[in-house]
Structure formats: C-alpha cells, structure tokens
Design a protein around this motif. Structure first.
Motif, PDB file in Angstrom:
ATOM      1  N   UNK A   1       1.641 -19.564  24.500  1.00 51.42           N
ATOM      2  CA  UNK A   1       2.771 -20.324  23.981  1.00 51.42           C
ATOM      3  C   UNK A   1       4.030 -20.149  24.814  1.00 51.42           C
ATOM      4  N   UNK A   2       4.250 -18.933  25.317  1.00 46.87           N
ATOM      5  CA  UNK A   2       5.429 -18.719  26.152  1.00 46.87           C
ATOM      6  C   UNK A   2       5.345 -19.536  27.437  1.00 46.87           C
ATOM      7  N   UNK A   3       4.155 -19.633  27.988  1.00 45.59           N
ATOM      8  CA  UNK A   3       3.963 -20.429  29.197  1.00 45.59           C
ATOM      9  C   UNK A   3       4.184 -21.910  28.925  1.00 45.59           C
ATOM     10  N   UNK A   4       3.675 -22.404  27.795  1.00 45.98           N
ATOM     11  CA  UNK A   4       3.840 -23.815  27.459  1.00 45.98           C
ATOM     12  C   UNK A   4       5.306 -24.143  27.207  1.00 45.98           C
ATOM     13  N   UNK A   5       6.010 -23.239  26.532  1.00 44.65           N
ATOM     14  CA  UNK A   5       7.437 -23.472  26.278  1.00 44.65           C
ATOM     15  C   UNK A   5       8.226 -23.484  27.586  1.00 44.65           C
TER      16      UNK A   5
ATOM     17  N   UNK B   1       9.933 -18.001  34.284  1.00 46.44           N
ATOM     18  CA  UNK B   1      10.662 -18.391  33.073  1.00 46.44           C
ATOM     19  C   UNK B   1      10.006 -17.787  31.832  1.00 46.44           C
ATOM     20  N   UNK B   2       8.677 -17.689  31.860  1.00 43.42           N
ATOM     21  CA  UNK B   2       7.942 -17.123  30.719  1.00 43.42           C
ATOM     22  C   UNK B   2       7.910 -15.599  30.744  1.00 43.42           C
ATOM     23  N   UNK B   3       8.362 -15.020  31.830  1.00 46.58           N
ATOM     24  CA  UNK B   3       8.386 -13.569  31.927  1.00 46.58           C
ATOM     25  C   UNK B   3       7.043 -12.938  32.223  1.00 46.58           C
ATOM     26  N   UNK B   4       6.171 -13.679  32.930  1.00 47.38           N
ATOM     27  CA  UNK B   4       4.862 -13.141  33.297  1.00 47.38           C
ATOM     28  C   UNK B   4       4.643 -13.357  34.785  1.00 47.38           C
TER      29      UNK B   4
END
Length: 216
Positions: free
Chosen positions: A19-23, A45-48
């Motif tokens: 979900x963080x990646x999609x957002x 942006x997703x922190x990964x």
C-alpha cells in the motif's frame, strides 16, 4: 514482452504490504506524469529500497496498473452497483452518479490519472489499452446503461445512447483536466459544484420528456 493484463505479483503474497508503494506511485504519477516517474523515486517516496519494490512489481507498467486497479476500478464497481439497485427516477440517479464521481474521483488526486492518460497515452500504447479496457470502456458502458434505463422507463427521449454517452463524459473530463492544468492560474476559480449543477441541469433538460421534471 510482458502481458499488460497480468495480475501483479503482490496479489498472491499474503505477507506483502504494497500500500505504501501504491500511494507513493499515485502521488508521483500525478505530480510528474507516467514517463517522468522513476521506480527509484517511488521506492524512495515509500521509504523502501528499489529491491523491495521489485518484490511486488516487475516494472513501472505493472505498478501503474496496480494503482488503477486499487483506486479507480473499485469506484466503477460501486457506481455499477448503484445503477443496478437504484429505485428512483433516472434524473435522481444521474445526479447521484455525477456527484459521486466528483467526490470519489474528480475531487481527489485520482483525477490526475485522466490528465496523464490524455497527455501520454500515445507514447505508451500498452498502458493506454489497459486503461481503455478496464476504465474507459467500463465507464462508458455504465453511463450507457443509465441512459438506457431512463429511455426504457419512459423518462428520457429516445436519444442516440452511444453519442449521448460521449456528451456526458466530455464535461467530466474537461473539469478534471482544468483542475490539473489551469486551476492555479485563474483569477476567479472555477466552482466544481456549480459547474456540475449547470451540466446536470442542461443535460437533463435536453433528454427528459416534457412531462418529466429533473429530480435532485
């Protein structure tokens, strides 16, 4: 060449948390467009790490498709359900669908996807085909179904549904494009709700039989 309709791998991973990646991807696609969005930037942006992103999505095309399926396609499903179960006059249904679209798509960052597709679809035909098949075609069929409902119930005149469907879509698309293109330049901002009220009023008075009055 990857199949453009392949299901993303994260859908088969119970322990995946995409979900963080999609957002992050949605934010960047809307801010920068499709071509300028890089997977490195989505991961950051997703922190990964970029390697983590590749655990879920093989490429940018797959990531974009997942963004659309996660955010846009469910809204179409909800609208289809409303049309199928609505018991009131079609003029009231038209109003509900138009404003529901604005609340769920037009007035959110998701409306930026429409601008992206208009601007870049010719450069990315597989992405354009995916969006046409899963969003545009389905949305057009939904609108046609609503118009046919009004005709079959004797509320609307016997109009050319395929052309009227395009007439319905055009003002909606224009409002989204304006929001993401010129809204910050206007000295007097467009008021979306008043715009929608005017559009609904003009369209319904064009299709309703004389004895039928629009219902809000």
């Amino acid at each position: 060449m990857n199949c453009p309709f392949k299901k993303p791998r994260w859908a088969r991973r119970k322990d995946a948390r995409p979900q963080e990646l999609l957002a992050a991807a949605l934010d960047l696609f809307v801010e920068r467009g499709y071509a300028a969005t890089r997977l490195d930037d989505v991961a950051a942006r997703a922190g990964v790490s970029k390697g983590t992103l590749y655990l879920y999505f093989t490429n940018k095309e797959e990531l974009f498709m997942a963004v659309v399926r996660e955010n846009v396609v469910p809204v179409l499903g909800e609208a289809e359900s409303i049309i199928g179960n609505f018991e009131g006059p079609t003029s009231a249904l038209f109003h509900e669908i138009a404003y529901g679209w604005w609340e769920r798509i037009g007035n959110t960052k998701l409306s930026g996807i429409s601008k992206l597709m208009v601007a870049e679809s010719s450069n990315f035909p597989e992405v354009a085909k995916f969006y046409h098949d899963e969003v545009i075609s389905r949305g057009n069929a939904m609108i046609a179904r609503m118009l046919e409902r009004g005709i079959s119930r004797g509320e609307f005149r016997n109009i050319d549904v395929s052309q009227a469907m395009n007439v319905v879509c055009a003002p909606m698309i224009m409002l989204m494009l304006w929001k993401h293109t010129f809204s910050t330049l206007e000295t007097k901002a467009m008021q979306p709700e008043k715009y929608l009220d005017s559009f609904i009023d003009l369209f319904l008075h064009g299709v309703l039989k004389q004895e039928a009055a629009p219902v809000k």
